[in-house]
Scaffold this motif. Structure first.
Motif, short mmCIF file in Angstrom:
data_model
loop_
_atom_site.label_atom_id
_atom_site.label_comp_id
_atom_site.label_asym_id
_atom_site.label_seq_id
_atom_site.Cartn_x
_atom_site.Cartn_y
_atom_site.Cartn_z
N GLY A 260 -55.14 14.75 14.08
CA GLY A 260 -54.37 13.88 13.21
C GLY A 260 -53.61 14.60 12.12
O GLY A 260 -52.84 13.99 11.38
N ARG A 261 -53.82 15.89 12.01
CA ARG A 261 -53.08 16.66 10.99
C ARG A 261 -51.59 16.64 11.31
O ARG A 261 -51.19 16.82 12.47
N VAL A 262 -50.78 16.38 10.30
CA VAL A 262 -49.33 16.36 10.49
C VAL A 262 -48.83 17.80 10.49
O VAL A 262 -48.87 18.49 9.47
N LEU A 263 -48.34 18.25 11.63
CA LEU A 263 -47.85 19.62 11.76
C LEU A 263 -46.41 19.74 11.29
O LEU A 263 -46.01 20.76 10.72
N ALA A 264 -45.62 18.71 11.54
CA ALA A 264 -44.22 18.69 11.12
C ALA A 264 -43.68 17.28 11.27
O ALA A 264 -44.25 16.45 12.00
N GLN A 265 -42.59 17.01 10.59
CA GLN A 265 -41.95 15.70 10.68
C GLN A 265 -40.45 15.89 10.44
O GLN A 265 -40.05 16.57 9.49
#
Length: 404
Positions: A260-265
């Protein structure tokens, strides 16, 4: 997007298709390696691709399969190990409990055979029960799902799926991981920016979160198979207005780790609505699905519906290539409105209205398929008929990926 039984009759007409235009527009880039686009394909060595429609197959309206009504197919993925497809229905447990199907879809470079359903599995909540419909939810609790995308895990054949949520019910959008039988493994923690307020909560000074029925519509494993891309159909409330005939919009597409860690957006620049709606009528454009090409690029389906003066909806469907190289990573930006950033670039791959099909419906699913005998890759799309007889169809469109 799912049209619910509680919405108005005008809204239920949104997936009607008008006669389509002439001339084919095929262009854009794609290069390998990607999951589903085999390294042996001659298309892989090329710097760009073209798509050739091989054919179409349909499933009859509310076709009965093992006591369930087949329809609302809003996501599809290919299971290469078992040479079969998985397809999710976006039925909110209103007809049958929320479910996904397995199927055989055989084709070659000249012909597409009828779809053969091979199994149905019901999504399960944490306690092992199926998801409730709205009536059961009001008395027994649980969550009412609005499942819009499904992907096969390349590691072990488990499945990942998304739900748009429901602002009226306070049902949060989610991304979940399940076993091949539909039993729940885990729910990804999501950033607060996507959260909806609880019903009855004090009014927000600046409304935020996903818009109702416009949440997580697209999902794709990244090309490395280790992380996932997820796309919302329309901008978050804090990110600006939805697309209209005058202006496009900016949607977030997020790369998540398996924890669930946001790696990029990144910000995807959505087209403005294709044409003007009739007086007092409705028009929209949004992302209906995504599919990874390589480490930096995704295929993005934009699907627009425009209601004419008589209340009939006309569909406009385009497939774009999105490239995140050079784009700003906006994961730390709680709101895009008034912010400074560089959106991802995009190039048109296919204007589906130019295929001159007898009918083009509400395309909501896309997947790489098996390699054809000539070494070219294949691509399959599926439409969501919203369970409407004579108004919409469940269609499978099969494409050959041609080298330049």
């Amino acid at each position: 997007m799912r049209i619910t039984d509680e919405e108005t009759m005008a809204a239920t007409l949104r997936r009607i298709i008008a006669p389509l235009a002439i001339a084919s527009l095929l262009a854009a880039c794609a290069q390998a390696p990607v999951r589903g686009l085999p390294a042996t394909s001659s298309a892989v060595a090329e710097s760009s691709l073209r798509l050739r429609l091989i054919g179409e197959q349909r499933i009859d309206w509310k076709h009965d399969y093992q006591g369930t009504a087949v329809g609302g197919l809003s996501g599809i993925d290919y299971d290469a190990k078992n040479a079969r497809w998985i397809m999710t229905s976006d039925d909110r447990s209103a007809i049958n409990p929320a479910r996904f199907y397995t199927a055989k879809l055989r084709y070659d470079a000249q012909h597409v055979s009828p779809v053969e359903l091979t199994g149905v599995h019901f999504y399960q909540q944490a306690d092992g029960s199926t998801y409730p419909d709205i009536r059961a939810w009001r008395t027994k609790g649980g969550e009412v799902p609005d499942i819009e995308s499904i992907r096969l895990d390349p590691r072990d054949g488990s499945v990942w799926y998304t739900s748009e949520g429901d602002r009226k019910l306070g049902a949060q959008p989610f991304i979940r991981h399940a076993r091949a039988d539909g039993s729940l493994i885990a729910t990804l923690p999501l950033p607060a920016m996507f959260a909806m307020p609880s019903p009855g909560a004090a009014a927000q000074a600046t409304p935020s979160g996903v818009r109702d029925n416009l949440g997580f519509e697209g999902l794709s494993f990244a090309a490395d198979g280790q992380s996932l891309w997820a796309a919302i159909e329309a901008p978050l409330l804090q990110d600006g207005p939805v697309a209209d005939f005058i202006s496009g919009a900016h949607n977030r597409i997020t790369r998540f780790g398996r924890d669930g860690r946001v790696l990029a957006q990144y910000v995807y620049p959505l087209d403005k609505v294709a044409s003007i709606a009739g007086p007092t009528r409705f028009a929209e454009n949004g992302i209906s699905e995504i599919l990874a090409i390589d480490e930096h690029r995704l295929l993005v389906i934009e699907r627009a519906g425009v209601q004419d003066a008589q209340g009939v909806f006309h569909e406009f469907v385009r497939v774009y290539e999105m490239d995140v190289r050079g784009a700003t990573d906006v994961k730390a930006m709680p709101a895009l409105a008034g912010a400074s950033y560089t959106a991802a670039s995009k190039r048109l791959v296919l204007d589906m209205n130019a295929l001159n099909l007898p009918r083009l419906d509400n395309i909501e699913g896309i997947s790489w398929g098996p390699t054809l005998a000539n070494g070219h890759a294949s691509l399959v799309m599926v439409s969501d008929d919203n369970f409407h007889d004579k108004i919409q169809v469940t269609q499978f469109l099969v494409f050959e990926v041609l080298p330049r």
